[in-house]
Every structure is written in C-alpha cells, then in structure tokens.
Design an enzyme around this catalytic site. Structure first.
Site, PDB file in Angstrom:
ATOM      1  CE  LYS A  13      -2.348  -0.933   3.797  1.00  0.00           C
ATOM      2  NZ  LYS A  13      -1.835  -2.247   4.198  1.00  0.00           N
ATOM      3  NE  ARG A  88      -4.451  -1.316   9.957  1.00  0.00           N
ATOM      4  CZ  ARG A  88      -3.330  -0.688   9.681  1.00  0.00           C
ATOM      5  NH1 ARG A  88      -3.333   0.485   9.140  1.00  0.00           N
ATOM      6  NH2 ARG A  88      -2.181  -1.251   9.968  1.00  0.00           N
ATOM      7  NE  ARG A 127       6.870  -3.154   5.838  1.00  0.00           N
ATOM      8  CZ  ARG A 127       5.535  -3.150   5.967  1.00  0.00           C
ATOM      9  NH1 ARG A 127       4.794  -2.650   5.005  1.00  0.00           N
ATOM     10  NH2 ARG A 127       4.970  -3.664   7.029  1.00  0.00           N
ATOM     11  NE  ARG A 160       6.171  -0.749   9.764  1.00  0.00           N
ATOM     12  CZ  ARG A 160       4.923  -0.757   9.300  1.00  0.00           C
ATOM     13  NH1 ARG A 160       4.670  -0.248   8.126  1.00  0.00           N
ATOM     14  NH2 ARG A 160       3.952  -1.273  10.004  1.00  0.00           N
ATOM     15  NE  ARG A 172       1.850  -4.982  11.679  1.00  0.00           N
ATOM     16  CZ  ARG A 172       3.044  -4.977  11.079  1.00  0.00           C
ATOM     17  NH1 ARG A 172       4.045  -5.674  11.588  1.00  0.00           N
ATOM     18  NH2 ARG A 172       3.241  -4.271   9.993  1.00  0.00           N
TER      19      ARG A 172
HETATM   20  P1  AMP Z   1       0.804   0.423   9.184  1.00  0.00           P
HETATM   21  O1  AMP Z   1       2.023   1.198   8.904  1.00  0.00           O
HETATM   22  O2  AMP Z   1      -0.397   0.915   8.401  1.00  0.00           O
HETATM   23  O3  AMP Z   1       1.003  -1.072   9.030  1.00  0.00           O
HETATM   24  O4  AMP Z   1       0.427   0.691  10.717  1.00  0.00           O
HETATM   25  C1  AMP Z   1       1.301   0.297  11.766  1.00  0.00           C
HETATM   26  C2  AMP Z   1       0.522   0.157  13.046  1.00  0.00           C
HETATM   27  O5  AMP Z   1      -0.086   1.406  13.401  1.00  0.00           O
HETATM   28  C3  AMP Z   1      -0.650  -0.831  12.983  1.00  0.00           C
HETATM   29  O6  AMP Z   1      -0.232  -2.172  13.194  1.00  0.00           O
HETATM   30  C4  AMP Z   1      -1.543  -0.302  14.100  1.00  0.00           C
HETATM   31  O7  AMP Z   1      -1.051  -0.686  15.370  1.00  0.00           O
HETATM   32  C5  AMP Z   1      -1.373   1.204  13.984  1.00  0.00           C
HETATM   33  N1  AMP Z   1      -2.383   1.772  13.069  1.00  0.00           N
HETATM   34  C6  AMP Z   1      -2.184   2.289  11.833  1.00  0.00           C
HETATM   35  N2  AMP Z   1      -3.332   2.712  11.285  1.00  0.00           N
HETATM   36  C7  AMP Z   1      -4.297   2.457  12.204  1.00  0.00           C
HETATM   37  C8  AMP Z   1      -5.715   2.649  12.237  1.00  0.00           C
HETATM   38  N3  AMP Z   1      -6.370   3.167  11.190  1.00  0.00           N
HETATM   39  N4  AMP Z   1      -6.382   2.270  13.366  1.00  0.00           N
HETATM   40  C9  AMP Z   1      -5.741   1.750  14.418  1.00  0.00           C
HETATM   41  N5  AMP Z   1      -4.419   1.519  14.443  1.00  0.00           N
HETATM   42  C10 AMP Z   1      -3.691   1.861  13.352  1.00  0.00           C
END
Ligand code: AMP
Length: 219
Positions: A13, A88, A127, A160, A172
């Site tokens: 994404k 989400r 990644r 990360r 996740r």
């Molecule tokens: P990502 O980079 O999108 O994979 O996000 C990393 C982490 O941030 C996720 O595993 C969640 O813990 C938190 N996170 C990101 N976006 C959201 C969201 N829309 N709602 C809740 N937690 C989020």
C-alpha cells in the site's frame, strides 16, 4: 479526490501510494507513518500509540479518528488524498464518511491490493523504510541503489520495529482478516472498489497495479 488503499500489511500500500504521489501529486496520509513519527519524537500521542503498535494491536479509534480528522482538515485544499492504513475497521469507515460528508466530500475510490499470504510474510521480513522520508524498499523486490541508503533523500534505511517480531506480524494479519477485510464489502456496496493483484509469482508489481488503477479511474 479521496482514495483509500485497502489490503493486508505488506501488500505494498505504501509503495503504491508513493508512486501515485509522484505521478499525480496526490498526498499520502498514512496513519502508521504519523504514529511512527510521533513515537520517534516521543510525543504524548506516540507514547500512547506505541503501547498498542508494539504488540501488533490497533490503536484505539478515539485516538486514531481525531488524528485523521485533524490531518484531513490541514489537507482540505489538496486535489487528491490517498488514505493509507485508514480506515481499519467499520466504525472508522463510517466515521470517515461522516467527516467527509460534513465537507461535501466522499470516498471516490478504494484500491484493494491482493497478495498471496506466503509472499506477504516474506515481504514484511524484507521490508526496509527510510528513517527520514519514510520511503519503502524491499531487499529483494525493489532494493535501494546503495544498500542501506534511501534513493530519495540519502536517509538511513531501517527495519520497522513491528516487522521484526514474527508474533506481532501474525497478530496484525489476524486483525486484518477479522476487522479490516469486512471493509471490502462495505465499499463494494458503494461500487467503488478496484481490485489490483500484486504478486511476485506472476511478476505483477506495484507499478503495474498503479497503471491499471489509473487507467480504470481516468478512463
Ligand atoms: P501500518 O504502517 O499501516 O502497518 O500501521 C502500523 C501500526 O499502526 C498498525 O499495526 C496499528 O497498530 C497502527 N495503526 C495504523 N493505522 C491504524 C488505524 N487506522 N487504526 C488503528 N491503528 C492503526
């Protein structure tokens, strides 16, 4: 134009949103990036969010939604916004509709990225992200020109924190299946979902998916 990127973690994404940003100038609004920036700066929001992120859990809606609402307000004069990592879950999606409706806007398109699960796990392990500009690389699929250094800004590439723990990765993906995947039906009912497959096995990568997506929305 408001575009939502859907798809499990590791489907690409962020990479796709980065390509669309370069090609069209649309702004990427990544909730994960905002949280990580706050964590690295040690802000109150960062400290709170990290309690959930480090365990692979979602950050509570009341924190996430108001953060997105503020950011959308800051970006109100932009031509295009790509939401990467938000919504989400269904509550976030419904709230987003309300926030946009109050501005006379709506979600225009949803790009749903699909990738085989075994490829996803391998991708997350490979990644790397730029510690400065947040550009995403993959050691195998699209490495930086100089190992460990960002092509865009020369920043250091890092793993990360939530990608280095296999248990957190699995958690996740589980959360994605139970909470985020139902959004595909929610947006399908509005007739705005475009599915794009990204898979190394069939040699279909992010660039191809973007090209196809743009041809479909721009005709
Ligand atoms: P990502 O980079 O999108 O994979 O996000 C990393 C982490 O941030 C996720 O595993 C969640 O813990 C938190 N996170 C990101 N976006 C959201 C969201 N829309 N709602 C809740 N937690 C989020």
């Amino acid at each position: 134009m408001i575009i939502i990127m859907l798809g499990a973690q590791g489907t690409g994404k962020g990479t796709v949103a980065g390509i669309l940003n370069k090609q069209k100038g649309w702004i990427q609004l990544s909730t994960g990036d905002i949280f990580r920036e706050n964590i690295s700066k040690g802000t109150e929001l960062g400290v709170e969010a990290n309690k959930y992120i480090s365990k692979g859990c979602l950050v509570p809606d009341e924190i996430t939604i108001s953060m997105v609402e503020n950011r959308l307000e800051e970006l109100k004069n932009e031509d295009g916004i790509i939401l990467d990592g938000f919504p989400r879950n269904l509550d976030q999606a419904k709230k987003l509709d309300e926030i946009l409706a109050a501005k006379g806007q709506k979600v225009d398109w949803v790009m749903n990225l699909e990738t085989p699960r075994d490829e996803i796990i391998e991708r997350m392990m490979n990644r790397r992200v730029c510690s400065k500009c947040k550009a995403t690389y993959n050691l195998k699929l699209h490495p930086s020109k100089v190992p460990g250094i960002c092509d865009n800004c020369g920043g250091e590439l890092i793993i990360r924190a939530d990608d280095s723990d296999e248990e957190a990765i699995k958690k996740r993906l589980e959360i994605y299946d139970t909470q985020t995947k139902p959004l595909v039906d929610f947006y399908n009912e509005k007739g705005i979902v475009i599915v794009e497959e990204i898979s190394q096995r069939i040699n279909r990568l992010a660039e191809e998916a973007c090209k196809d997506f743009l041809s479909k929305i721009e005709g």
